[in-house]
Design an enzyme around this catalytic site. Sequence first.
Site, PDB file in Angstrom:
ATOM      1  N   ARG A   1      14.537  -1.359  -6.329  1.00  0.00           N
ATOM      2  CA  ARG A   1      13.227  -1.297  -6.569  1.00  0.00           C
ATOM      3  C   ARG A   1      13.063  -1.486  -8.118  1.00  0.00           C
ATOM      4  O   ARG A   1      13.720  -0.954  -8.874  1.00  0.00           O
ATOM      5  CB  ARG A   1      12.551   0.148  -6.199  1.00  0.00           C
TER       6      ARG A   1
ATOM      7  N   HIS B   1      -4.558 -14.118  10.311  1.00  0.00           N
ATOM      8  CA  HIS B   1      -4.162 -12.792  10.028  1.00  0.00           C
ATOM      9  C   HIS B   1      -4.727 -11.527  10.470  1.00  0.00           C
ATOM     10  O   HIS B   1      -4.227 -10.551  10.176  1.00  0.00           O
ATOM     11  CB  HIS B   1      -3.669 -12.774   8.536  1.00  0.00           C
TER      12      HIS B   1
ATOM     13  N   ARG C   1       1.631 -10.716   6.025  1.00  0.00           N
ATOM     14  CA  ARG C   1       3.210 -10.682   6.162  1.00  0.00           C
ATOM     15  C   ARG C   1       3.716 -10.216   7.615  1.00  0.00           C
ATOM     16  O   ARG C   1       4.779 -10.216   7.950  1.00  0.00           O
ATOM     17  CB  ARG C   1       3.682  -9.848   4.981  1.00  0.00           C
TER      18      ARG C   1
ATOM     19  N   PRO D   1       0.899  -0.970   0.144  1.00  0.00           N
ATOM     20  CA  PRO D   1       0.030  -0.100  -0.056  1.00  0.00           C
ATOM     21  C   PRO D   1       0.863   1.071   0.198  1.00  0.00           C
ATOM     22  O   PRO D   1       1.950   1.486   0.890  1.00  0.00           O
ATOM     23  CB  PRO D   1      -0.903  -0.131   1.242  1.00  0.00           C
ATOM     24  N   GLU D   2       0.616   2.326  -0.887  1.00  0.00           N
ATOM     25  CA  GLU D   2       1.363   3.326  -1.117  1.00  0.00           C
ATOM     26  C   GLU D   2       0.199   4.516  -0.568  1.00  0.00           C
ATOM     27  O   GLU D   2      -0.575   4.319  -0.147  1.00  0.00           O
ATOM     28  CB  GLU D   2       1.785   3.705  -2.520  1.00  0.00           C
TER      29      GLU D   2
ATOM     30  N   LYS E   1       2.600   7.753   4.778  1.00  0.00           N
ATOM     31  CA  LYS E   1       1.904   6.310   4.480  1.00  0.00           C
ATOM     32  C   LYS E   1       1.504   5.924   5.898  1.00  0.00           C
ATOM     33  O   LYS E   1       1.011   4.776   6.137  1.00  0.00           O
ATOM     34  CB  LYS E   1       2.790   5.245   3.907  1.00  0.00           C
TER      35      LYS E   1
ATOM     36  N   ARG F   1      22.775  16.675  -6.513  1.00  0.00           N
ATOM     37  CA  ARG F   1      22.113  15.675  -6.114  1.00  0.00           C
ATOM     38  C   ARG F   1      22.397  14.499  -7.338  1.00  0.00           C
ATOM     39  O   ARG F   1      21.550  14.637  -8.515  1.00  0.00           O
ATOM     40  CB  ARG F   1      20.922  15.431  -5.518  1.00  0.00           C
TER      41      ARG F   1
END
EC number: 3.2.2.23
Length: 269
Positions: free
Chosen positions: A259, A90, A109, A2-3, A57, A150
């Site tokens: 990622r 769960h 998880r 989930p973002e 988040k 950067r």
Amino acid sequence: MPELPEVEVSRMGISPHLVGETIKTLTFRTPKLRWDIPQELKRLEGQVIRSISRRAKYLLIETDTGTAIVHLGMSGSLRVLDADFPPAKHDHVDLKLTNGKILRYNDPRRFGAWLWSAPDEIHTVLLGSGPEPLTDDFNADYIAEKAEKRKVAVKQFIMDNKVVVGVGNIYANEALFSSRINPLRSASKVTKQEWLLLTKEIKQVLATAIRQGGTTLKDFAQADGKPGYFAQELQVYGKAGEQCPNCAELIQELKIGQRNTFYCSSCQV
């Protein structure tokens, strides 16, 4: 995982059922998720939920005596159910209300978190966080200044929570594609005009995902159990080897900062 849109959708889904209601009991079926579950959360029993907000988040369930900070981790979800609804595998946390409803936290998880914060205290998980991407504080002037000198890849840069919170992997891929910016390019090499476009696209892709209930790829479900529908709108994420929607080139895949990254080497420069 989930973002930001998925967390915001969860907040919007549970808030009408919880805000203004009184917490009767908190039940923990495991002593630990990602971190130990603090027993201070029991102080919320008997308290009225004043608001439910989001920072990055994290969901913040706020009362006069303190705040429960909830993170969905890799596979967490929240649902509002009748209190007599039997717990399933769960189902690790129940927040029971005096009105006969429960907020149930499910996390296969167990990489999520339930944390405690005293009134007027900023929890360590929130310290040093950048601006919210959907606010005016996140703009081209701000991020162009942050990007000076950067050398890190622009995709990794916009996913840094110290720069801006909540731009997760799915939405970073999609926003960079819409902006035609190669995710491998150094952040310092992005022009001011490109930052104007990229900040706009980040806001757009996040807002669209929220309107469509987030993105369900595996585990995420909305508070009513329904999936998020933004997965149907994805242009490049998870589409390695498929044709770019803008040209005939195939979508490439590689890893940036460990990622999965998807992009069109022709459209994105």
